[in-house]
Enzyme design. Structure first.
Site, short mmCIF file in Angstrom:
data_model
loop_
_atom_site.label_atom_id
_atom_site.label_comp_id
_atom_site.label_asym_id
_atom_site.label_seq_id
_atom_site.Cartn_x
_atom_site.Cartn_y
_atom_site.Cartn_z
N PRO A 2 0.84 -1.21 0.00
CA PRO A 2 0.00 0.00 0.00
C PRO A 2 0.87 1.26 0.00
O PRO A 2 1.95 1.27 0.57
CB PRO A 2 -0.80 -0.11 1.30
CG PRO A 2 -0.02 -1.04 2.16
CD PRO A 2 0.72 -1.96 1.25
N GLU A 3 0.42 2.28 -0.67
CA GLU A 3 1.13 3.55 -0.68
C GLU A 3 0.42 4.52 0.26
O GLU A 3 -0.64 4.21 0.80
CB GLU A 3 1.21 4.08 -2.11
CG GLU A 3 2.00 3.14 -3.01
CD GLU A 3 3.10 3.85 -3.80
OE1 GLU A 3 3.59 4.89 -3.35
OE2 GLU A 3 3.46 3.34 -4.86
#
Ligand SMILES: [Zn+2]
Length: 284
Positions: A2-3
């Site tokens: 995930p960013e």
């Protein structure tokens, strides 16, 4: 992985559903999920029992829940970790690793992780900022991000600008995809030496970084179901709005030149050869 925008969506969900609630009990269903809590699963559960969560905080891609004991419940989402807020009667997820129940008998906080690279830990005294993530720099959407300090450290670093953007001790929350997108918007080649970046150019780049993060956050925010806090799914931003990342040989959205892919740190860098010309001197 995930960013930042996906993690921020989760943080908002936790702030809405978990903050203000008191933990009744904790079940650790897989010891690997608490391996970073070196004192073991019993100690982990003991430090959480009866504690009230008073917020949901983030530094870069790391999340923590500050507790009224002064400790922090720190989450590492890893490659596949999810924090879910589920009704008590909801069937257990196949890869459910940790369950926290609250004293009001309402929604449970569940840590689900297929590959168990992620995990949870209680950091004693870490409510303000957990020790394991103190080296992580603030991200550019953090109101306390210090642009002048960042500019100075960047000039002294003598590296390529993309390597600097991915260095979590300089600036956090900018992953490979968002770095490529921001560099394209700012018309900078990824190997541009940091010592040649003037303050106006840096301001342009930071503006571009904030722009792509804000757009992704807006897209992630609209797909967020308030009943289901989820970081595993990519936000709609990835398919719809990418200007350059993953678009090898497709026309640049600004000038039509075919996008180029270079190998970079076991990953890829995508640039428009015309909008982002190679610098004469470069840090590859
Ligand atoms: Zn172009």
């Amino acid at each position: 992985m995930p960013e930042l925008p996906e993690v921020e969506v989760v943080r908002r969900g936790l702030a809405q559903w978990v903050a203000g609630h008191t933990i009744a009990d904790t079940q650790v269903l897989h010891p690997r999920a608490v391996r970073r809590h070196l004192a073991g699963a019993g100690d982990f559960a003991g430090r959480l029992a009866g504690r009230t969560v008073f917020g949901a905080r983030r530094r870069g891609k790391y999340l923590w829940l500050p507790l009224d004991s002064g400790d922090a419940l720190l989450g590492h989402l890893g490659m596949s970790g999810q924090l879910l807020v589920q009704p008590p009667g909801a069937p257990d997820e196949t890869h459910l690793r940790v369950r926290l129940r609250f004293t009001d008998g309402g929604r449970e906080l569940r840590f689900v992780d297929q590959r168990t690279f992620g995990g949870l830990a209680v950091d004693p005294g870490g409510a303000e900022l957990p020790a394991p993530i103190r080296h992580i720099a603030r991200d550019p959407v953090d109101p306390e991000f210090d642009e002048s300090a960042f500019a100075g450290r960047l000039r002294r670093r003598h590296t390529g600008i993309k390597r600097a953007l991915l260095d979590q001790t300089l600036i956090s929350g900018v992953g490979n995809i968002y770095a490529d997108e921001a560099l394209w918007h700012a018309r900078l080649h990824w190997a541009r030496p940091t010592e040649t970046i003037t303050r106006p150019v840096l301001d342009r780049l930071l503006g571009a970084v904030r722009g792509v993060l804000a757009a992704a956050l807006a897209a992630g925010g609209t797909s967020f179901d308030a009943l289901y806090v989820n970081v595993n799914g990519e936000s709609g931003y990835f398919d719809r709005s990418l200007a350059v990342y993953g678009r090898r040989d497709e026309p640049c959205r600004r000038c039509g030149t075919p996008i180029r892919r270079d190998a970079f740190m076991n990953r890829s860098s995508y640039t428009c050869p015309r909008c982002q010309p190679r610098p004469r001197r470069a840090h590859w």
